[in-house]
Scaffold this active site. Structure first.
Site, PDB file in Angstrom:
ATOM      1  N   GLU A 110       9.807 -79.423  19.428  1.00 27.97           N
ATOM      2  CA  GLU A 110      10.097 -79.171  20.846  1.00 27.97           C
ATOM      3  C   GLU A 110      10.748 -80.374  21.537  1.00 27.97           C
ATOM      4  O   GLU A 110      11.723 -80.220  22.264  1.00 27.97           O
ATOM      5  CB  GLU A 110       8.823 -78.736  21.580  1.00 27.97           C
ATOM      6  CG  GLU A 110       8.258 -77.392  21.102  1.00 27.97           C
ATOM      7  CD  GLU A 110       9.245 -76.239  21.173  1.00 27.97           C
ATOM      8  OE1 GLU A 110      10.312 -76.370  21.808  1.00 27.97           O
ATOM      9  OE2 GLU A 110       8.956 -75.183  20.568  1.00 27.97           O
ATOM     10  N   MET A 122      11.892 -67.338  22.746  1.00 30.00           N
ATOM     11  CA  MET A 122      11.275 -67.652  21.456  1.00 30.00           C
ATOM     12  C   MET A 122      12.318 -67.627  20.351  1.00 30.00           C
ATOM     13  O   MET A 122      13.100 -66.696  20.243  1.00 30.00           O
ATOM     14  CB  MET A 122      10.152 -66.647  21.193  1.00 30.00           C
ATOM     15  CG  MET A 122       9.460 -66.821  19.865  1.00 30.00           C
ATOM     16  SD  MET A 122       8.618 -68.424  19.779  1.00 30.00           S
ATOM     17  CE  MET A 122       8.801 -68.784  18.037  1.00 30.00           C
ATOM     18  N   GLU A 123      12.259 -68.669  19.520  1.00 30.31           N
ATOM     19  CA  GLU A 123      13.330 -68.922  18.550  1.00 30.31           C
ATOM     20  C   GLU A 123      13.158 -68.200  17.214  1.00 30.31           C
ATOM     21  O   GLU A 123      13.656 -68.689  16.185  1.00 30.31           O
ATOM     22  CB  GLU A 123      13.402 -70.434  18.299  1.00 30.31           C
ATOM     23  CG  GLU A 123      12.208 -71.050  17.525  1.00 30.31           C
ATOM     24  CD  GLU A 123      11.130 -71.660  18.402  1.00 30.31           C
ATOM     25  OE1 GLU A 123      11.008 -71.240  19.577  1.00 30.31           O
ATOM     26  OE2 GLU A 123      10.394 -72.540  17.929  1.00 30.31           O
ATOM     27  N   ASN A 124      12.522 -67.025  17.162  1.00 19.98           N
ATOM     28  CA  ASN A 124      12.361 -66.294  15.903  1.00 19.98           C
ATOM     29  C   ASN A 124      13.651 -66.320  15.090  1.00 19.98           C
ATOM     30  O   ASN A 124      14.729 -66.124  15.634  1.00 19.98           O
ATOM     31  CB  ASN A 124      12.020 -64.836  16.199  1.00 19.98           C
ATOM     32  CG  ASN A 124      10.985 -64.700  17.290  1.00 19.98           C
ATOM     33  OD1 ASN A 124       9.886 -65.197  17.148  1.00 19.98           O
ATOM     34  ND2 ASN A 124      11.373 -64.086  18.403  1.00 19.98           N
ATOM     35  N   GLU A 152      17.009 -72.415  22.179  1.00 19.28           N
ATOM     36  CA  GLU A 152      16.507 -71.525  21.114  1.00 19.28           C
ATOM     37  C   GLU A 152      17.446 -71.539  19.917  1.00 19.28           C
ATOM     38  O   GLU A 152      17.006 -71.524  18.771  1.00 19.28           O
ATOM     39  CB  GLU A 152      16.324 -70.088  21.630  1.00 19.28           C
ATOM     40  CG  GLU A 152      15.440 -69.951  22.864  1.00 19.28           C
ATOM     41  CD  GLU A 152      14.123 -70.686  22.771  1.00 19.28           C
ATOM     42  OE1 GLU A 152      13.562 -70.818  21.675  1.00 19.28           O
ATOM     43  OE2 GLU A 152      13.629 -71.145  23.834  1.00 19.28           O
ATOM     44  N   GLY A 210       9.549 -68.704  28.221  1.00 16.28           N
ATOM     45  CA  GLY A 210      10.944 -68.507  28.599  1.00 16.28           C
ATOM     46  C   GLY A 210      11.707 -67.759  27.518  1.00 16.28           C
ATOM     47  O   GLY A 210      12.521 -66.890  27.804  1.00 16.28           O
TER      48      GLY A 210
HETATM   49  N1  B3K Z   1       8.773 -72.088  20.882  1.00 18.52           N
HETATM   50  C1  B3K Z   1       8.686 -71.233  22.043  1.00 18.52           C
HETATM   51  C2  B3K Z   1       7.432 -71.413  22.781  1.00 18.52           C
HETATM   52  C3  B3K Z   1       6.446 -70.384  22.535  1.00 18.52           C
HETATM   53  C4  B3K Z   1       5.273 -70.517  23.445  1.00 18.52           C
HETATM   54  C5  B3K Z   1       4.032 -70.157  22.764  1.00 18.52           C
HETATM   55  N2  B3K Z   1       2.901 -70.149  23.639  1.00 18.52           N
HETATM   56  C6  B3K Z   1       9.824 -71.442  22.969  1.00 18.52           C
HETATM   57  C7  B3K Z   1      10.545 -72.721  22.821  1.00 18.52           C
HETATM   58  O1  B3K Z   1      10.049 -73.786  23.035  1.00 18.52           O
HETATM   59  O2  B3K Z   1      11.674 -72.677  22.425  1.00 18.52           O
HETATM   60 ZN    ZN Z   2      11.445 -74.903  22.005  1.00 13.37          ZN
END
Ligand code: B3K
Ligand code: ZN
Length: 922
Positions: free
Chosen positions: A324, A267-269, A302, A265
């Site tokens: 998570e 990604m929290e880079n 995120e 959905g």
């Molecule tokens: N941390 C990401 C998830 C990435 C999925 C990797 N296969 C999104 C989220 O949970 O915020």
């Molecule tokens: Zn997450």
């Protein structure tokens, strides 16, 4: 890894890294066909670990050169791992330079550096960074990143990476560059870059503490008019995290970028969140209320990771729920706080529980069951599950229930005080919560509470109540058990906070006084269960009460209480806890479905009794209940949730039972539906607020019911109205509800309405996904859906390479349309196996998600069961399967499941107690 024996990774094998990487300088020469990556790292040995070679992770990289302190350096390859043996001894830092190339346009896995719509994007969690350069690609190695991007200026005018822009300029031959420096140390999974033709909505904000920040939402040029809601959600997120948890934004600039090709959905880079367009783009014409809600919660999610995930990250991937579960809990709380009224909050809670039961409960009862902190994996991507996320969030919610909201905030404060900047474990979080609340039940029970992290399976709480009129006492016996799960035959008792009340004959909560208490309390009380069996005696109970248990769904358990129908009707009419009021209606529906499934022969056309229908009518016509709440109560339990209660599942028959129940509700409440539709169909200028969204939802359900009733009565008025609405509605919610009402009732106008929809939205990919999905989820009439799905796959707008599109067709059919998928001729399974294998060569993560459509095969009735097994075995027999798919199908085949039985033997796992003849029956 596609050769040899796949390697299982085990939690207990964790060892700290032999080297630390303090800083990384990355230089990218971006080219879709061949991108060159120069990686300059400063490393040092970890003095706490015996001296050993440096082993750097890599995946599908092309290595050109390795230099140590400016000199060419010897190395060897161990599979995909780059091994360096002759490195300086001692702990003095040294510099390593690695030059590699990769092929973004060939990257169909969408992990590492890939192309989407001609632009560059990255996805590194969990193990994608190793597809960009050789690295210690593990979350406990945290480094400072400086990143220079070089690319053709006309084609890639926008160049983004984490942190702050420190330099930018022109280069020869029409190229340009940008240099970004991220002041925060981070693990490699939080690295990101974006390059392409993008435009941004920008907003400067000042936070409570007075600091100024630039927020940006980047999209492709035509999509700027769909970014307002995402920006508003981001602003709300920043303000909420500061207000509720005292957590400020720690960056000058915070960027969100949308791409239409994304496995997840979002990604929290760090500072550069990359999003699936689905969770960014919305305008009333193209997005539904559900989309608006999802955008708000994913943008929040995120953003909240910036503290819970990024500032404090995971030591290893077994701790995934540390970030998570906690962040889902935070986004759920955020959405509830934004929803405002108690009723809107309850609606959000109910929706979260519906999702948990539809997805996580089955996962916990199937071959992929795993604890919130798993013990092993073959492929970590398979463990981004609803157990890690949603059950993990319920575990975090239980901390808050046990220590209170204030105590929870104290626990969070201590967690950050102790661990800011570190990579830690679920134990560290638990300890901080307990230490911040030393006098709480949590602190007293911590080791036992932590069983929620180590034991898989959904616990069952069985409740039996007995009223003693002479003694004016009410005794409640509560026993807990937990079914066996793979590798865990026996479970020890959990700590279960059970919020409860006693509802008196007049519908009001009775005062609660346990026998050892001096005084009674009003309303609800939370009992903390710790034993296999607990007996509670309430005193001074003047009349026989109906117990209202697990209020607000205070623990992720199944409640098994031998309520009579009359008691459930009482709770449905009166419970002061909105969650349990809704739940009582669901239990009535569920019992009726299970009762019908237990009998062979034709499903009766009018299965529901008058009292149940009248109770639902009373809710629908209620003068003060919110429309959103009514819509939830009037929606019968889902087919998945019903299947979950059975030892032997016949999906066709479940569908037939649900269909009969729904048709009767449609017919018996026809006038009421009409009234509800007319009351709620005009919500004025579109805003996604909970009140008007609730009214649209109720009007949508009413229209659905009216079209269904029209199918039996021959009425043409409501289908005609639905057609008009599908044609002219001012927003996507109303339009889609109308289109779906026509399609689901099988009305002949559905075809024309679908064509119109396509013409209107053929250039809006997200709206088109809805068009595909609606058809793949349509009710099966004589086996027509599978051929239709095959046709949809030939449509010029279909592509299996685009995850959203693949999900809208293939997943909608295999995961979202059980009665059409489970065919007696097994053609659905053949289709599934073909698609899993086809997708596996393109994108193993997406393939593995699809593979999970067969998780529950072992509980299927014949002939489905044998055919399903054969299809899974066919996938498993394929040479060269990815680890992703291999893990899912191997686990599935290890299931034995219930003994084969026909539908007549269908048996409820929690069989309903037969009602006495004088009681009301649903
Ligand atoms: N941390 C990401 C998830 C990435 C999925 C990797 N296969 C999104 C989220 O949970 O915020
Ligand atoms: Zn997450």
């Amino acid at each position: 890894m596609r050769e040899g024996q796949p390697a299982v990774t085990r939690r207990l094998d964790y060892a700290p890294p032999a080297f630390w990487i303090d800083s990384v300088e990355l230089t990218f020469d971006l080219d879709p066909a061949k991108t060159r990556v120069l990686n300059r790292m400063r490393l040092r040995r970890n003095p706490d670990v015996p001296a050993q070679p440096l082993r750097l992770d890599g995946d599908e990289l092309n290595l050109s050169r390795v230099m140590l302190a400016g000199q060419a350096c010897s190395f060897r390859m161990d599979g995909e791992t780059l091994v360096l043996e002759n490195l300086p001894e001692g702990t003095t830092p040294f510099e390593l330079e690695i030059f590699t190339t990769c092929y973004p346009e060939k990257n169909s896995k969408l992990m590492g550096l890939f192309m989407s719509g001609g632009d560059f994007f990255t996805q590194c969690e969990a193990e994608g960074f190793r597809r960009i350069t050789y690295f210690l690609d593990r979350p406990d190695v945290m480094a400072t990143y400086t990143v220079t991007l070089r690319a053709d200026k006309a084609r890639y005018p926008v160049l983004l990476s984490n942190g702050n822009l420190t330099d930018a300029g022109e280069l020869p031959e029409g190229r340009h560059f940008a240099t970004w420096h991220d002041p925060h140390k981070k693990p490699s999974y939080l690295f990101a870059l974006v390059a392409g033709q993008l435009v941004a909505r920008e907003q400067r904000i000042a936070t409570r503490s007075g600091s100024e920040h630039l927020l940006q939402v980047y999209v492709r040029p035509g999509d700027l008019d769909k970014t307002e809601h995402a920006m508003n959600s981001l602003i709300h997120s920043v303000l909420w995290d500061e207000a509720r948890f005292g957590l400020p934004l720690d960056l000058e600039r915070f960027m969100v970028v949308a791409t239409s090709d994304f496995n997840a959905g979002a990604m929290e880079n760090k500072g550069l969140n990359i999003f699936n367009t689905k969770y960014v783009l919305a305008k009333p014409a193209t997005a539904t209320d559900g989309d608006y809600d999802a955008i708000e919660s994913v943008i929040g999610h995120e953003y909240f990771h910036n503290w819970t995930g990024n500032r404090v990250t995971c030591r290893d991937w077994f701790q995934l729920s540390l970030k998570e579960g906690l962040t889902v809990f935070r986004d759920q709380e955020f959405s509830q706080d934004l929803a405002g009224t108690p009723s809107a909050r309850a609606v959000k809670r109910i929706q979260d529980v519906i999702n948990l039961r539809a997805a996580q409960f089955p996962e916990d009862a199937g071959p992929m069951a795993h604890p919130v902190r798993p013990d092993e994996y073959l492929e970590i991507s398979n463990f981004y599950t609803t157990t890690i996320y949603e059950k993990g969030a319920e575990v975090v919610r239980m901390y808050q229930t046990l220590v209170g909201r204030e105590g929870f905030c104290k626990g969070m404060d201590l967690y950050f005080q102790r661990h800011d900047g570190q990579a830690v474990t679920c134990d560290d979080f638990a300890q901080a919560m307990a230490d911040a609340n030393p006098d709480s039940d949590l602190a007293r029970l911590l080791p036992q509470f932590k069983r929620w992290y180590s034991q898989a399976g959904t616990p069952v709480v069985k409740a039996e109540g007995r009223y003693d009129g002479a003694a004016r006492s009410y005794t409640l016996t509560l026993s807990q058990s937990c079914p066996a799960t793979p590798g865990q035959p026996q479970k020890a008792p959990f700590v279960i906070p059970l919020r409860m009340g006693l509802v008196g004959p007049d519908g009001r909560d009775l005062p609660l006084q346990l026998e050892h208490w001096q005084h009674a309390v009003e309303g609800s009380h939370t009992v903390v269960l710790t034993e296999a069996q607990t007996t509670l005696t309430f005193i001074s109970v003047d009349a026989e009460p109906v117990p209202s248990l697990l209020r607000g769904f205070s623990a992720p358990v199944e409640l098994d209480c031998d309520y009579s129908s009359a008691q459930l009707l009482h709770l449905l009419a009166h419970d002061s806890d909105p969650f349990n009021r809704w739940e009582a209606g669901q239990q009535l529906g569920l019992r009726k479905a299970i009762e019908l499934l237990a009998h062979a022969g034709d499903v009766p056309t009018r299965p529901l009794n008058d009292a149940y229908v009248a109770a639902l009518r009373a809710v629908l016509r209620h003068p003060t209940l919110d429309a959103a709440f009514k819509e939830l109560v009037l929606t019968l339990p889902g087919e998945d949730y019903i299947a979950e209660q059975l030892d032997v599942v016949d999906p066709q028959r479940i569908h037939a039972v649900c269909d009969a129940m729904e048709r009767q509700l449609a017919a018996d409440l026809r006038d009421d539906w009409q009234w509800a539709c007319e009351q709620n169909e005009h919500t004025g200028a579109y805003t996604p607020d909970p009140v008007s969204a609730g009214r649209r939802a109720l009007a949508g359900l009413a229209l659905h019911m009216l079209c269904l009733a029209a199918r039996d009565s021959g009425d043409t008025v409501w289908p005609g109205k639905a057609y008009q609405r599908a044609k002219d509605a001012g927003n996507m919610t109303d339009r889609l509800n109308a289109l779906s009402a026509l399609l689901y009732s099988g009305h002949e106008l559905a075809g024309r309405a679908l064509e119109r929809f396509y013409r209107l939205f053929k250039d809006e990919p997200l709206a088109l996904d809805k068009w595909f999905s609606l058809q793949a989820r349509a009710p099966d009439r004589g086996g027509n859906v599978l051929p239709q799905v095959r046709e949809l796959m030939k449509h010029p707008d279909f592509s299996l390479r685009n995850p959203n599109r693949a999900r809208s067709v293939v997943f909608s059919y295999c995961h979202g349309n059980p009665a059409a998928f489970h065919r007696r001729d097994a053609a659905g399974y053949v289709y599934w196996a073909d698609r899993v294998l086809e997708l596996d060569t393109l994108n193993p993560q997406v393939a593995a998600r699809l593979a999970r459509a067969m998780d529950a095969w072992a509980r299927l009735a014949e002939p489905y069961r044998s055919a399903a097994r054969e299809a899974i075995a066919r996938v498993a027999a394929q040479a060269n399967l990815s680890n992703d798919v291999r893990e899912v199908v191997t686990r599935a085949l290890a299931e034995t499941g219930a003994p084969t039985a026909g539908p007549a033997d269908a048996e409820a796992r929690t069989a309903p107690t037969p009602d006495t003849p004088d009681e009301a029956h649903p």
